[in-house]
Design a protein around this motif. Sequence first.
Motif, PDB file in Angstrom:
ATOM      1  N   VAL A   1     -10.478 -14.041   6.830  1.00  0.00           N
ATOM      2  CA  VAL A   1      -9.074 -13.258   7.140  1.00  0.00           C
ATOM      3  C   VAL A   1      -8.160 -13.433   6.171  1.00  0.00           C
ATOM      4  CG1 VAL A   1      -7.502 -13.539   8.994  1.00  0.00           C
ATOM      5  CG2 VAL A   1      -9.706 -14.049   9.573  1.00  0.00           C
ATOM      6  N   ILE A   2      -7.597 -12.460   5.998  1.00  0.00           N
ATOM      7  CA  ILE A   2      -6.338 -12.416   5.082  1.00  0.00           C
ATOM      8  C   ILE A   2      -5.158 -11.796   5.743  1.00  0.00           C
ATOM      9  CG2 ILE A   2      -7.645 -12.652   3.073  1.00  0.00           C
ATOM     10  CD1 ILE A   2      -7.168  -9.546   2.746  1.00  0.00           C
ATOM     11  N   THR A   3      -3.886 -11.894   5.195  1.00  0.00           N
ATOM     12  CA  THR A   3      -2.680 -11.278   5.748  1.00  0.00           C
ATOM     13  C   THR A   3      -1.985 -10.412   4.636  1.00  0.00           C
ATOM     14  OG1 THR A   3      -2.542 -13.247   6.880  1.00  0.00           O
ATOM     15  CG2 THR A   3      -0.599 -11.987   6.864  1.00  0.00           C
ATOM     16  N   PHE A   4      -1.668  -9.300   5.157  1.00  0.00           N
ATOM     17  CA  PHE A   4      -1.087  -8.455   4.311  1.00  0.00           C
ATOM     18  C   PHE A   4       0.442  -8.221   4.725  1.00  0.00           C
ATOM     19  CE2 PHE A   4      -5.099  -6.583   4.314  1.00  0.00           C
ATOM     20  CZ  PHE A   4      -5.642  -6.210   2.964  1.00  0.00           C
ATOM     21  N   GLU A   5       1.422  -8.176   3.625  1.00  0.00           N
ATOM     22  CA  GLU A   5       2.843  -7.817   3.998  1.00  0.00           C
ATOM     23  C   GLU A   5       3.029  -6.427   3.232  1.00  0.00           C
ATOM     24  OE1 GLU A   5       6.035 -10.967   3.259  1.00  0.00           O
ATOM     25  OE2 GLU A   5       6.333  -9.600   1.584  1.00  0.00           O
ATOM     26  N   ILE A   6       3.709  -5.550   4.030  1.00  0.00           N
ATOM     27  CA  ILE A   6       4.062  -4.189   3.912  1.00  0.00           C
ATOM     28  C   ILE A   6       5.639  -4.119   3.657  1.00  0.00           C
ATOM     29  CG2 ILE A   6       4.056  -1.766   4.321  1.00  0.00           C
ATOM     30  CD1 ILE A   6       1.620  -2.267   5.933  1.00  0.00           C
TER      31      ILE A   6
ATOM     32  N   LEU B   1      11.917   7.016  -1.043  1.00  0.00           N
ATOM     33  CA  LEU B   1      11.285   5.908  -0.192  1.00  0.00           C
ATOM     34  C   LEU B   1       9.981   5.451  -0.901  1.00  0.00           C
ATOM     35  CD1 LEU B   1      11.358   7.359   3.285  1.00  0.00           C
ATOM     36  CD2 LEU B   1      13.004   5.680   2.273  1.00  0.00           C
ATOM     37  N   GLY B   2       9.726   4.128  -0.962  1.00  0.00           N
ATOM     38  CA  GLY B   2       8.539   3.697  -1.410  1.00  0.00           C
ATOM     39  C   GLY B   2       8.021   2.777  -0.575  1.00  0.00           C
ATOM     40  N   ILE B   3       6.597   2.203  -0.842  1.00  0.00           N
ATOM     41  CA  ILE B   3       5.975   1.254  -0.183  1.00  0.00           C
ATOM     42  C   ILE B   3       5.136   0.268  -0.989  1.00  0.00           C
ATOM     43  CG2 ILE B   3       4.056   2.628   0.238  1.00  0.00           C
ATOM     44  CD1 ILE B   3       3.924   1.267   3.123  1.00  0.00           C
ATOM     45  N   VAL B   4       5.294  -0.919  -0.784  1.00  0.00           N
ATOM     46  CA  VAL B   4       4.554  -1.846  -1.527  1.00  0.00           C
ATOM     47  C   VAL B   4       3.704  -2.911  -0.281  1.00  0.00           C
ATOM     48  CG1 VAL B   4       4.680  -3.977  -2.996  1.00  0.00           C
ATOM     49  CG2 VAL B   4       6.397  -1.941  -3.332  1.00  0.00           C
ATOM     50  N   LYS B   5       2.526  -2.959  -0.730  1.00  0.00           N
ATOM     51  CA  LYS B   5       1.616  -3.809   0.010  1.00  0.00           C
ATOM     52  C   LYS B   5       0.830  -4.697  -0.698  1.00  0.00           C
ATOM     53  CE  LYS B   5      -2.494  -3.176   3.299  1.00  0.00           C
ATOM     54  NZ  LYS B   5      -3.398  -2.343   3.559  1.00  0.00           N
ATOM     55  N   THR B   6       1.196  -6.103  -0.274  1.00  0.00           N
ATOM     56  CA  THR B   6       0.616  -7.172  -0.839  1.00  0.00           C
ATOM     57  C   THR B   6      -0.067  -8.313  -0.144  1.00  0.00           C
ATOM     58  OG1 THR B   6       2.667  -8.545  -0.464  1.00  0.00           O
ATOM     59  CG2 THR B   6       2.606  -7.282  -2.624  1.00  0.00           C
ATOM     60  N   VAL B   7      -0.833  -8.957  -0.525  1.00  0.00           N
ATOM     61  CA  VAL B   7      -1.653 -10.135   0.195  1.00  0.00           C
ATOM     62  C   VAL B   7      -0.990 -11.334   0.035  1.00  0.00           C
ATOM     63  CG1 VAL B   7      -3.756 -11.252   0.278  1.00  0.00           C
ATOM     64  CG2 VAL B   7      -3.828  -8.960  -0.612  1.00  0.00           C
ATOM     65  N   VAL B   8      -0.630 -11.648   1.393  1.00  0.00           N
ATOM     66  CA  VAL B   8       0.441 -13.009   1.633  1.00  0.00           C
ATOM     67  C   VAL B   8      -0.008 -14.239   0.920  1.00  0.00           C
ATOM     68  CG1 VAL B   8       1.758 -14.292   3.232  1.00  0.00           C
ATOM     69  CG2 VAL B   8       1.543 -12.044   3.572  1.00  0.00           C
ATOM     70  N   ASP B   9      -1.413 -14.446   1.380  1.00  0.00           N
ATOM     71  CA  ASP B   9      -1.715 -15.888   0.691  1.00  0.00           C
ATOM     72  C   ASP B   9      -2.252 -15.842  -0.970  1.00  0.00           C
ATOM     73  OD1 ASP B   9      -4.149 -14.391   1.054  1.00  0.00           O
ATOM     74  OD2 ASP B   9      -5.032 -15.400   2.553  1.00  0.00           O
TER      75      ASP B   9
ATOM     76  N   ASN C   1      -4.939 -14.265  -1.989  1.00  0.00           N
ATOM     77  CA  ASN C   1      -6.234 -14.224  -2.162  1.00  0.00           C
ATOM     78  C   ASN C   1      -6.549 -12.531  -2.242  1.00  0.00           C
ATOM     79  OD1 ASN C   1      -8.954 -14.293  -2.034  1.00  0.00           O
ATOM     80  ND2 ASN C   1      -9.144 -15.213  -0.168  1.00  0.00           N
ATOM     81  N   GLU C   2      -6.821 -12.120  -3.292  1.00  0.00           N
ATOM     82  CA  GLU C   2      -6.660 -10.529  -3.555  1.00  0.00           C
ATOM     83  C   GLU C   2      -8.208 -10.402  -3.552  1.00  0.00           C
ATOM     84  OE1 GLU C   2      -4.341  -8.962  -6.699  1.00  0.00           O
ATOM     85  OE2 GLU C   2      -2.533 -10.130  -5.663  1.00  0.00           O
ATOM     86  N   SER C   3      -9.040 -11.282  -3.510  1.00  0.00           N
ATOM     87  CA  SER C   3     -10.533 -10.988  -3.650  1.00  0.00           C
ATOM     88  C   SER C   3     -11.301 -11.648  -2.431  1.00  0.00           C
ATOM     89  CB  SER C   3     -11.176 -11.413  -5.229  1.00  0.00           C
ATOM     90  OG  SER C   3     -10.677 -10.639  -6.090  1.00  0.00           O
ATOM     91  N   PRO C   4     -11.023 -11.407  -1.285  1.00  0.00           N
ATOM     92  CA  PRO C   4     -11.513 -12.178   0.042  1.00  0.00           C
ATOM     93  C   PRO C   4     -13.100 -12.097   0.003  1.00  0.00           C
ATOM     94  CG  PRO C   4     -10.461 -10.252   0.795  1.00  0.00           C
ATOM     95  CD  PRO C   4     -10.331 -10.156  -0.686  1.00  0.00           C
ATOM     96  N   GLN C   5     -13.707 -12.888   0.734  1.00  0.00           N
ATOM     97  CA  GLN C   5     -14.993 -12.557   1.087  1.00  0.00           C
ATOM     98  C   GLN C   5     -15.313 -12.075   2.395  1.00  0.00           C
ATOM     99  OE1 GLN C   5     -17.630 -13.780  -1.069  1.00  0.00           O
ATOM    100  NE2 GLN C   5     -15.890 -14.198  -2.504  1.00  0.00           N
ATOM    101  N   VAL C   6     -16.485 -11.329   2.475  1.00  0.00           N
ATOM    102  CA  VAL C   6     -16.543 -10.554   3.714  1.00  0.00           C
ATOM    103  C   VAL C   6     -16.512 -11.908   5.009  1.00  0.00           C
ATOM    104  CG1 VAL C   6     -18.389  -9.199   5.095  1.00  0.00           C
ATOM    105  CG2 VAL C   6     -18.400  -9.145   2.784  1.00  0.00           C
TER     106      VAL C   6
END
Length: 171
Positions: free
Chosen positions: A166-171, A148-156, A158-163
């Motif tokens: 809101v960002i969305t992750f996909e696992i 088994l493996g897992i991959v997590k990515t940012v959907v939009d 934007n891998e360097s969001p500001q404080v």
Amino acid sequence: EDDYSSVTLNPLNLIDLSLTKTLVDPLFDATIGNLKTFEIRVMNDGPSTATGVEVTDLLPNGYDFFNYSSTIGTYNPITGLWNIGFIEVGNTAVLSIEVEVLESGEYVNCAEITAANEIDIDSTPGNGDATEDDYDCASVAPNSKLDLGIVKTVVDGNESPQVGEVITFEI
């Protein structure tokens, strides 16, 4: 009259052999490459000592022969022939065959009593009839190892969001 005949069976020529085949430790891991053991038991319920007893257990191509042990006789893994010789009334001959489980192939492993010098009361050695008590099968199919493996990515993207962003992750 000439159309009448009778046969008298001598009880000294009668036997009652039966065979069981089981997988030892069936709950133990059957992962590809693991060793498993099949056990064949041949019982003689009499009334006579069985002589010239042979069992055929040719391993199917889903297994690779590793080793064997027996309480009596010898086993040839190339021909699948277990030459028992004799079994006295009330005794049991046992053969254990250790095999390596291969990645693919046939896994149903059958054994049959294929020879005896005396007349068996309720079966015919070597006739291939799976309904008789001198024929039995056992099997084990390999378990596949999970990777088994897992991959997590940012959907939009934007891998360097500001404080506070809101960002969305996909696992």
